[in-house]
Enzyme design. Structure first.
Site, PDB file in Angstrom:
ATOM      1  N   ALA A  59     -42.620  56.849  23.802  1.00 14.77           N
ATOM      2  CA  ALA A  59     -42.198  58.218  24.146  1.00 14.77           C
ATOM      3  C   ALA A  59     -42.048  58.101  25.380  1.00 14.77           C
ATOM      4  O   ALA A  59     -41.960  59.078  26.374  1.00 14.77           O
ATOM      5  CB  ALA A  59     -44.149  57.745  24.639  1.00 14.77           C
ATOM      6  N   GLU A 102     -29.968  54.278  19.815  1.00 12.57           N
ATOM      7  CA  GLU A 102     -31.225  54.883  19.893  1.00 12.57           C
ATOM      8  C   GLU A 102     -31.693  55.610  18.560  1.00 12.57           C
ATOM      9  O   GLU A 102     -31.222  55.802  18.021  1.00 12.57           O
ATOM     10  CB  GLU A 102     -31.396  56.714  20.416  1.00 12.57           C
ATOM     11  CG  GLU A 102     -32.698  56.722  20.794  1.00 12.57           C
ATOM     12  CD  GLU A 102     -32.526  58.562  22.048  1.00 12.57           C
ATOM     13  OE1 GLU A 102     -31.155  58.772  22.712  1.00 12.57           O
ATOM     14  OE2 GLU A 102     -33.432  58.950  21.756  1.00 12.57           O
ATOM     15  N   ARG A 137     -41.231  68.070  15.421  1.00 14.82           N
ATOM     16  CA  ARG A 137     -42.308  67.319  15.872  1.00 14.82           C
ATOM     17  C   ARG A 137     -42.847  69.448  17.383  1.00 14.82           C
ATOM     18  O   ARG A 137     -42.027  69.563  17.355  1.00 14.82           O
ATOM     19  CB  ARG A 137     -42.906  66.010  16.038  1.00 14.82           C
ATOM     20  CG  ARG A 137     -42.258  65.800  15.198  1.00 14.82           C
ATOM     21  CD  ARG A 137     -42.659  64.221  14.650  1.00 14.82           C
ATOM     22  NE  ARG A 137     -43.980  63.349  15.591  1.00 14.82           N
ATOM     23  CZ  ARG A 137     -44.523  62.374  16.460  1.00 14.82           C
ATOM     24  NH1 ARG A 137     -43.798  61.694  16.279  1.00 14.82           N
ATOM     25  NH2 ARG A 137     -45.699  62.793  16.633  1.00 14.82           N
ATOM     26  N   ASN A 164     -35.911  52.194  20.533  1.00 10.70           N
ATOM     27  CA  ASN A 164     -36.667  52.916  20.174  1.00 10.70           C
ATOM     28  C   ASN A 164     -37.599  53.249  21.529  1.00 10.70           C
ATOM     29  O   ASN A 164     -38.405  52.475  21.681  1.00 10.70           O
ATOM     30  CB  ASN A 164     -37.202  52.921  18.721  1.00 10.70           C
ATOM     31  CG  ASN A 164     -38.461  53.313  18.799  1.00 10.70           C
ATOM     32  OD1 ASN A 164     -38.103  55.135  20.134  1.00 10.70           O
ATOM     33  ND2 ASN A 164     -38.792  53.963  18.052  1.00 10.70           N
ATOM     34  N   PRO A 201     -43.341  51.569  24.064  1.00  7.60           N
ATOM     35  CA  PRO A 201     -45.273  52.004  23.977  1.00  7.60           C
ATOM     36  C   PRO A 201     -45.524  51.880  22.551  1.00  7.60           C
ATOM     37  O   PRO A 201     -45.492  52.931  21.921  1.00  7.60           O
ATOM     38  CB  PRO A 201     -45.336  52.615  24.692  1.00  7.60           C
ATOM     39  CG  PRO A 201     -44.127  53.113  25.474  1.00  7.60           C
ATOM     40  CD  PRO A 201     -43.145  52.875  25.253  1.00  7.60           C
ATOM     41  N   ASN A 202     -46.367  51.659  22.098  1.00  5.94           N
ATOM     42  CA  ASN A 202     -47.721  51.643  20.469  1.00  5.94           C
ATOM     43  C   ASN A 202     -46.740  51.529  19.604  1.00  5.94           C
ATOM     44  O   ASN A 202     -47.297  51.289  18.859  1.00  5.94           O
ATOM     45  CB  ASN A 202     -47.562  53.255  20.539  1.00  5.94           C
ATOM     46  CG  ASN A 202     -48.747  53.514  21.964  1.00  5.94           C
ATOM     47  OD1 ASN A 202     -50.005  52.888  22.737  1.00  5.94           O
ATOM     48  ND2 ASN A 202     -48.343  54.241  23.270  1.00  5.94           N
ATOM     49  N   HIS A 238     -35.344  56.395  16.403  1.00  9.28           N
ATOM     50  CA  HIS A 238     -36.334  57.065  16.201  1.00  9.28           C
ATOM     51  C   HIS A 238     -36.796  57.278  15.262  1.00  9.28           C
ATOM     52  O   HIS A 238     -36.499  57.221  13.853  1.00  9.28           O
ATOM     53  CB  HIS A 238     -36.930  57.898  16.916  1.00  9.28           C
ATOM     54  CG  HIS A 238     -36.647  58.275  17.911  1.00  9.28           C
ATOM     55  ND1 HIS A 238     -37.161  57.993  18.941  1.00  9.28           N
ATOM     56  CD2 HIS A 238     -35.460  58.998  18.417  1.00  9.28           C
ATOM     57  CE1 HIS A 238     -36.869  58.393  20.442  1.00  9.28           C
ATOM     58  NE2 HIS A 238     -35.576  58.776  19.717  1.00  9.28           N
ATOM     59  N   ARG A 268     -50.752  52.520  12.476  1.00 10.08           N
ATOM     60  CA  ARG A 268     -50.685  53.853  13.649  1.00 10.08           C
ATOM     61  C   ARG A 268     -49.993  55.524  13.034  1.00 10.08           C
ATOM     62  O   ARG A 268     -48.701  55.230  12.370  1.00 10.08           O
ATOM     63  CB  ARG A 268     -49.272  53.402  15.046  1.00 10.08           C
ATOM     64  CG  ARG A 268     -49.219  54.208  15.883  1.00 10.08           C
ATOM     65  CD  ARG A 268     -48.075  54.278  16.555  1.00 10.08           C
ATOM     66  NE  ARG A 268     -47.764  55.740  17.743  1.00 10.08           N
ATOM     67  CZ  ARG A 268     -46.837  55.635  18.382  1.00 10.08           C
ATOM     68  NH1 ARG A 268     -45.761  54.778  18.665  1.00 10.08           N
ATOM     69  NH2 ARG A 268     -46.785  56.269  19.390  1.00 10.08           N
ATOM     70  N   TYR A 309     -45.075  56.994  11.323  1.00 10.61           N
ATOM     71  CA  TYR A 309     -44.135  56.443  11.294  1.00 10.61           C
ATOM     72  C   TYR A 309     -44.260  55.415  10.394  1.00 10.61           C
ATOM     73  O   TYR A 309     -43.533  54.051  10.586  1.00 10.61           O
ATOM     74  CB  TYR A 309     -44.535  55.609  12.945  1.00 10.61           C
ATOM     75  CG  TYR A 309     -45.032  56.647  13.566  1.00 10.61           C
ATOM     76  CD1 TYR A 309     -44.127  57.226  14.704  1.00 10.61           C
ATOM     77  CD2 TYR A 309     -46.293  56.880  14.795  1.00 10.61           C
ATOM     78  CE1 TYR A 309     -43.854  58.011  15.740  1.00 10.61           C
ATOM     79  CE2 TYR A 309     -45.906  57.846  15.854  1.00 10.61           C
ATOM     80  CZ  TYR A 309     -44.762  57.978  15.547  1.00 10.61           C
ATOM     81  OH  TYR A 309     -44.971  58.820  17.309  1.00 10.61           O
TER      82      TYR A 309
HETATM   83  C1  DQA Z   1     -41.013  57.430  18.177  1.00 12.10           C
HETATM   84  C2  DQA Z   1     -40.499  59.406  18.560  1.00 12.10           C
HETATM   85  C3  DQA Z   1     -41.612  59.494  19.982  1.00 12.10           C
HETATM   86  O1  DQA Z   1     -42.018  60.057  20.806  1.00 12.10           O
HETATM   87  C4  DQA Z   1     -43.158  58.980  19.797  1.00 12.10           C
HETATM   88  O2  DQA Z   1     -43.371  58.638  21.858  1.00 12.10           O
HETATM   89  C5  DQA Z   1     -43.234  57.154  19.414  1.00 12.10           C
HETATM   90  C6  DQA Z   1     -42.200  57.285  18.734  1.00 12.10           C
HETATM   91  C7  DQA Z   1     -40.614  57.105  17.398  1.00 12.10           C
HETATM   92  O3  DQA Z   1     -40.130  56.046  16.649  1.00 12.10           O
HETATM   93  O4  DQA Z   1     -40.176  58.452  16.614  1.00 12.10           O
HETATM   94  O5  DQA Z   1     -44.423  56.929  20.124  1.00 12.10           O
HETATM   95  O6  DQA Z   1     -40.049  57.152  18.798  1.00 12.10           O
END
Ligand code: DQA
Length: 160
Positions: A78, A99, A108, A75, A10-11, A101, A18, A23
């Site tokens: 959240a 995985e 964080r 990835n 998501p997002n 990120h 964003r 990011y």
């Molecule tokens: C994320 C880190 C997560 O905590 C966050 O909710 C994201 C992006 C990252 O790519 O740094 O949406 O996965």
């Protein structure tokens, strides 16, 4: 041609605009285009999927099992910190995954430090921005090539 799936949660469709301090400024499309180029050069097909819905990500993982995807770059965004359902889907497929990120989840808020995926993953890359996907893809390609070489070697031994 073996398939590598890039799965984003998501997002991440908002990448580029964003919270760029976490990011970066590359859009997901830019990242995916570069990954597809690298994969094609190495002889792999890249599939990409992003969803804001947990059940769609779970279903896409099931589909990757039917399609016999060779590797997943994940990835979970959240859902990293919340989704037992997505974790269980990956465990069920037994498809190797890395995985990724963009941000350093350990630098964080404390709720980001726990991942439901890291103990199942081949490896975890966190904090290197969009480059993290490219490094993960390079590692996936090397893993798959090694696997192919070992298979060939075993078949050679069986033939003799
Ligand atoms: C994320 C880190 C997560 O905590 C966050 O909710 C994201 C992006 C990252 O790519 O740094 O949406 O996965």
């Amino acid at each position: 041609m073996a398939e590598i799936l890039v799965l984003n949660g998501p997002n991440l469709n908002l990448l580029g605009t964003r919270e760029p301090r976490y990011y970066g400024s590359s859009s997901l499309e830019t990242i995916n285009t570069e990954l597809a180029r690298i994969a094609a050069e190495a002889g792999y097909k890249l599939s990409v999927f992003q969803s804001n819905a947990e059940h769609e990500l779970v279903q896409r993982v099931h589909q990757s099992m039917e399609q016999k995807a060779a590797f997943i770059l994940l990835n979970p965004a959240a859902f990293t910190h919340t989704s037992i359902a997505l974790r269980d889907a990956l465990a069920a497929t037994a498809i190797p995954f890395i995985e990724v990120h963009l941000s350093n989840i350990h630098a964080r808020e404390s709720f980001r430090r726990h991942s439901y995926f890291s103990d199942l993953a081949k490896g975890v890359i966190s904090g290197l921005g969009a480059q993290g996907y490219e490094l993960a893809l390079a590692a996936a390609i090397r893993y798959l090539k090694n696997q192919d070489n070992n298979r060939g070697h075993t078949q050679d031994q069986e033939a003799h």
